[in-house]
Design an enzyme around this catalytic site. Structure first.
Site, mmCIF file in Angstrom:
data_model
loop_
_atom_site.group_PDB
_atom_site.id
_atom_site.type_symbol
_atom_site.label_atom_id
_atom_site.label_comp_id
_atom_site.label_asym_id
_atom_site.label_seq_id
_atom_site.Cartn_x
_atom_site.Cartn_y
_atom_site.Cartn_z
ATOM 1 N N ASP A 140 1.416 -62.167 9.117
ATOM 2 C CA ASP A 140 1.172 -62.250 10.556
ATOM 3 C C ASP A 140 2.308 -63.061 11.185
ATOM 4 O O ASP A 140 2.498 -64.239 10.859
ATOM 5 C CB ASP A 140 -0.177 -62.920 10.813
ATOM 6 C CG ASP A 140 -0.636 -62.797 12.256
ATOM 7 O OD1 ASP A 140 0.015 -62.074 13.031
ATOM 8 O OD2 ASP A 140 -1.656 -63.424 12.613
ATOM 9 N N ASP A 194 3.143 -56.838 14.939
ATOM 10 C CA ASP A 194 3.400 -58.169 14.380
ATOM 11 C C ASP A 194 2.545 -58.546 13.176
ATOM 12 O O ASP A 194 2.553 -59.702 12.760
ATOM 13 C CB ASP A 194 3.252 -59.233 15.470
ATOM 14 C CG ASP A 194 1.832 -59.298 16.038
ATOM 15 O OD1 ASP A 194 1.084 -58.314 15.862
ATOM 16 O OD2 ASP A 194 1.482 -60.313 16.649
ATOM 17 N N GLU A 195 1.811 -57.599 12.595
ATOM 18 C CA GLU A 195 1.044 -57.940 11.400
ATOM 19 C C GLU A 195 0.833 -56.703 10.535
ATOM 20 O O GLU A 195 0.817 -55.568 11.011
ATOM 21 C CB GLU A 195 -0.292 -58.582 11.754
ATOM 22 C CG GLU A 195 -1.217 -57.720 12.574
ATOM 23 C CD GLU A 195 -2.578 -58.385 12.815
ATOM 24 O OE1 GLU A 195 -3.110 -59.023 11.879
ATOM 25 O OE2 GLU A 195 -3.092 -58.256 13.933
#
Length: 366
Positions: free
Chosen positions: A15, A109-110
């Site tokens: 993350d 983003d993860e």
């Protein structure tokens, strides 16, 4: 001691730390160390992301820019730049693929990574996570946090444990103890409303949750009861899916002025339905469950859903169903956002329920 006849996996959840804000601070060095909010500018703007410096003042995503500036008078607003975020996200994913092809992105983003068997032949998932985070920092210039454990649920929870720029490994023999001590608000899938309901039922920790029988949880939380019953026991069978099956497709609009009459909303819904239909045709999918999303002027959110007996993708059907849902009950307030989503898609696959486990001692290098 851990229940598990199913294959034990080595899962990493990576993350990125305050991704949108961190990209802005990287691209504009004068913003480093300052409280910034991505989006949220203007009289009706909503914050998309906040730097850690801004979070110290209580600024967070989905907050109105007006409230954000009140909490942090020196807050700097920057515009969103999704093309740039996608560019950086692709760089990060290339790093992931150097270690495994089993990569399941959740967003820009993860992502989940299954490194049970990996390309560098390293038995320690913890060391792989460390190497990945270091490469992201060296090659991209951003920091990332990671959670490492035996399944996606625990890895996801663990990645938030030592943020920012840290990682947390929950070894197989530590899983139950870790979950039992966990604040119920930290359980992935337990939102604010559900947490409040659990508090009212005397459920504050994983141990409290574990003490409740399955029938009790299903009585109070419906189908989610089984999920809560399983995950607090470390049971979560979902595999890392490199090609994720789309579960829903949606479009929404935030209005420059609040709407107080359903009549004015119909025109907006027509444009939204058209956008959803275009996306459905482009993706070559259809669905049965239409959901109308309503965000009121006081930022409270309401959803209304209807499941049709057949798969649809046509704009007119979507619009008529959304209109029915709009008129289903009286609006609580003036409306600042409307959205239409279609789920229960014809891409969904039925996953068989795994059987309950027997108790075995796990010896597994993490």
């Amino acid at each position: 001691m851990m229940d598990a006849p199913f294959p034990i996996r080595k899962i990493i959840h990576v993350d990125m730390d305050a991704f949108y804000a961190s990209v802005a601070q990287m691209d504009f060095p004068e913003l480093q160390g300052k409280a910034i909010a991505v989006g949220g500018g203007g009289t009706r703007g909503v914050v998309s992301a906040a730097s850690y410096e801004a979070r110290k003042f209580g600024v967070k995503s989905a907050m109105s820019g007006k409230l954000a500036i009140k909490l942090c008078p020196e807050l700097i607003f920057v515009k969103t730049d999704f093309e740039r975020y996608k560019e950086i996200s692709n760089q990060i994913r290339k790093i992931f693929y150097d270690y495994t092809d089993l990569v399941e992105p959740l967003s820009l983003d993860e992502a989940y990574l299954d490194v049970t068997e990996n390309k560098i032949g390293l038995p320690s998932a913890s060391l792989i996570a460390k190497k990945i985070r270091q490469r992201i920092n060296d090659e991209v210039g951003l920091t990332a946090s990671a959670g490492i454990s035996i399944n996606k649920f625990i890895a996801k929870v663990a990645s938030d444990y030592n943020k920012p720029n840290g990682q947390k490994t929950v070894n197989p023999e530590e899983v139950l103890e870790f979950l039992e001590a966990l604040d119920i608000r930290k359980f992935y899938g337990v939102g604010k409303i559900t947490a409040e309901k659990m508090y009212q039922l005397g459920i504050f920790t994983g141990n409290d949750l574990k003490s409740k029988p399955l029938a009790y949880l299903e009585e109070h939380f419906g189908k989610s009861g089984r999920f809560y019953y399983d995950v607090v026991r470390g049971i979560h069978h979902s595999e890392v899916k490199p090609n994720r099956i789309r579960k829903s497709l949606a479009a929404e609009r935030t209005f420059s002025e609040n709407l107080s009459s359903e009549i004015f909303m119909i025109e907006k819904l027509e444009h939204i339905a058209e956008e959803v239909s275009k996306r459905l045709l482009k993706s070559k999918v259809a669905g049965k469950t239409v959901t109308l999303k309503i965000k009121y002027s006081d930022f409270t959110l309401q959803t209304r859903s209807k499941t049709l007996p057949y798969f649809v993708s046509d704009k007119n059907v979507l619009l008529e169903t959304a209109k029915d849902l709009l008129y289903q009950e009286k609006l609580n307030n003036s409306v600042r956002l409307l959205g239409i989503s279609l789920s229960n898609l014809n891409t969904d696959s039925k996953v068989s329920k795994a059987k309950d486990a027997v108790s075995v001692q796990l010896k597994f290098e993490f």
